[in-house]
Design a protein around this motif. Sequence first.
Motif: not given
Length: 195
Positions: A1-23, A178-180, A184-187
């Motif tokens: 049951x938890x596996x099905x809920x996890x899959x449903x949540x993953x499919x319903x949420x838009x894909x997020x961008x990866x972390x911004x390059x801190x470099x 996004x990296x800033x 936690x730096x000024x947005x």
Amino acid sequence: MIGILTIALLLSEPAEQGPAPVALLSVKRIHVEKMGGGENAQHIRDMMIASLQRSGLFLLTENPEKADAILRGSAEDLVFTDTFQSNESLNARMSAGAPDNGNGSKTARRYVSAGIGESDSTRIAERKHEAAAVVRLVNREGDVIWPTTQESLGAKFRGASADVADKITKQLVEDFRRARVERGLSSVNPNPFSR
């Protein structure tokens, strides 16, 4: 049951961008190298320099020795004719005859014939303009810290080359912002492209 809920949540949420390059946060001064590609690549390079300068985010230098990072890559600006051609045709034919009346006379034969025909041909030739660039920001050690690929058929009030240059700058500014935020730096960051 938890596996099905996890899959449903993953499919319903838009894909997020990866972390911004801190470099990116360590880059203050950029040198834009000569671009590979077609004969118009240098024109796109000049537009990228102007667009990056307008962003106010980095100091641009012509001296690669003074740069924290080098923007390099290739670009192409093409003008071509896109042609569409179609042919449509409608034809109908009919023929009729009457049997011999039995007296052997050939004049007794009767024939009816009809015909309809329509043909339509269309040819549309449209001149198009397309620009594309693949660039990467490389630090002093030669590591790629930020890549992007941008394409454009032109924007409403600017050509394809200028639009590609602005898309590259807009992406770099957004990833820097996004990296800033992730650090936690000024947005608050002046972004001339957010309208």
